[in-house]
Design a protein around this motif. Sequence first.
Motif, PDB file in Angstrom:
ATOM      1  N   LYS A  55     -41.111  44.866  20.952  1.00 51.59           N
ATOM      2  CA  LYS A  55     -40.674  44.261  21.931  1.00 51.59           C
ATOM      3  C   LYS A  55     -40.264  42.639  21.605  1.00 51.59           C
ATOM      4  N   HIS A  88     -38.354  50.580  20.611  1.00 48.20           N
ATOM      5  CA  HIS A  88     -38.520  50.249  22.003  1.00 48.20           C
ATOM      6  C   HIS A  88     -39.010  48.805  22.034  1.00 48.20           C
ATOM      7  N   ASN A 140     -34.544  48.503  29.229  1.00 48.24           N
ATOM      8  CA  ASN A 140     -35.615  49.113  29.799  1.00 48.24           C
ATOM      9  C   ASN A 140     -35.680  48.309  31.046  1.00 48.24           C
ATOM     10  N   GLN A 220     -40.052  57.677  32.097  1.00 49.47           N
ATOM     11  CA  GLN A 220     -41.204  57.132  31.448  1.00 49.47           C
ATOM     12  C   GLN A 220     -42.275  58.124  31.486  1.00 49.47           C
ATOM     13  N   HIS A 222     -45.283  57.901  33.793  1.00 49.24           N
ATOM     14  CA  HIS A 222     -46.505  57.496  34.003  1.00 49.24           C
ATOM     15  C   HIS A 222     -47.059  58.043  35.282  1.00 49.24           C
ATOM     16  N   GLU A 251     -42.745  58.134  27.963  1.00 44.45           N
ATOM     17  CA  GLU A 251     -44.256  57.548  28.033  1.00 44.45           C
ATOM     18  C   GLU A 251     -45.114  58.039  28.787  1.00 44.45           C
ATOM     19  N   TRP A 326     -53.294  51.810  28.074  1.00 43.30           N
ATOM     20  CA  TRP A 326     -52.930  50.614  29.180  1.00 43.30           C
ATOM     21  C   TRP A 326     -53.718  50.820  30.707  1.00 43.30           C
TER      22      TRP A 326
HETATM   23  C1  GLA Z   1     -43.690  50.036  30.613  1.00 45.11           C
HETATM   24  C2  GLA Z   1     -42.863  49.895  29.159  1.00 45.11           C
HETATM   25  C3  GLA Z   1     -43.748  50.211  27.925  1.00 45.11           C
HETATM   26  C4  GLA Z   1     -45.363  49.703  28.501  1.00 45.11           C
HETATM   27  C5  GLA Z   1     -45.527  50.351  29.861  1.00 45.11           C
HETATM   28  C6  GLA Z   1     -47.064  50.010  30.137  1.00 45.11           C
HETATM   29  O1  GLA Z   1     -43.235  51.525  30.789  1.00 45.11           O
HETATM   30  O2  GLA Z   1     -41.794  50.450  28.943  1.00 45.11           O
HETATM   31  O3  GLA Z   1     -43.387  49.413  26.917  1.00 45.11           O
HETATM   32  O4  GLA Z   1     -45.393  48.439  28.372  1.00 45.11           O
HETATM   33  O5  GLA Z   1     -44.975  49.794  30.607  1.00 45.11           O
HETATM   34  O6  GLA Z   1     -47.905  49.399  29.085  1.00 45.11           O
END
Ligand code: GLA
Length: 363
Positions: A55, A88, A140, A220, A222, A251, A326
């Motif tokens: 990053k 990324h 992103n 992603q 999540h 992700e 995270w």
């Molecule tokens: C986003 C970003 C990731 C990461 C996640 C949570 O999805 O793309 O790089 O920072 O948030 O940590």
Amino acid sequence: MKNNEDTQPALKDVFKDDFYIGAALSLNQISGNEPDAVALVEKHFNSVTPENILKWEEVHPAPNKYNFEPADRYAALGEKSKMHIVGHTLVWFFQTPDWVFQDESGKPLSREALLKRMKEHIFTVEGRYKGRIHGWDVVNEAIEDRGAGETENLRTRSWYKAIGPDVLTMAFKWAHEADPKAILYYNDYNFYRGRQCKTVIRLIQNLQSKGVRLDGIGIQAHWGLDYPSHDQIEKIIGDLSKLGVKLMITEMDVTVLPFAEDHLDKKLTSLDPGLQKKLNPYANALPESVQKEQAQRYAEFFSIFLKHRDKFKRVTFWGIHDRQSWRSDWPVIGRTDYPLLFNSQYEPKPAFDAIINTGLNKK
Ligand code: GLA
């Protein structure tokens, strides 16, 4: 559940004819401080993504100052195991220092100066790993959270404010020039909330109509125990794949905790005790019933990915084991979440077994 590593099938072998299985690596893991986690990566995964070290704020912390040491290690680690290596991310509004958007006196940079800075960053970072990092999340999260679906609805912050929609056109153009063989992705979240998906589709169509090369969309993922629904995922896949690009789950993690966005960025310990208990119900351990529920969700997700294996190139988890996630610190800081496939002792969870079984029983 078998805990014996040697008899356990490897995730990457079970899905070798379907898609890459990836993991995001922390700085600690990349630096060689967590050999147990790296051993799991080498056994089960054939793709890697760096959680943070590429990053902007990490790799390019000050004007004319690049910090390539962790990224060099990362690329070498991926190469050692012949991984599909992901970069990324090149252009993002977050984890990008304020100086990027300012001149020496702290005033906002002009459009031309900011484009020049972006170009230099892309050529320097991507260019350094030309032929070694195989795919990049070029841009992103370019659109607003609650994207209206009517217009491009770019985020008003940073890049988009100063440059406008061209930021995407130029980012992808330069990313292609910096390494013509690299695979280029647009990466975002919340596609299951239909409006945001529509906005991304419009954005990609716009880039395609200008002849910009873009090879894939990163979803992603999540996600949680009760979202998104089966139908929502099918819809995302159906809609995005019409764009004629590959899809990636980039992700993935599945939280087991209650939704807490109303308490965004608050410390758990700052909330009243009743609320603390409610928002952080598994502070000591995850009950078996919830382990099972999570395993069923993962199995459901993977059965959908397998059904659409012709469209997916990769499924990447955002971490290896629960302790590194995270999600224990977002949206509330200091909860205990269990969103990944391995527990904090590096042992496979029921979620791992459920995915393996889904893979072994695929049609
Ligand atoms: C986003 C970003 C990731 C990461 C996640 C949570 O999805 O793309 O790089 O920072 O948030 O940590």
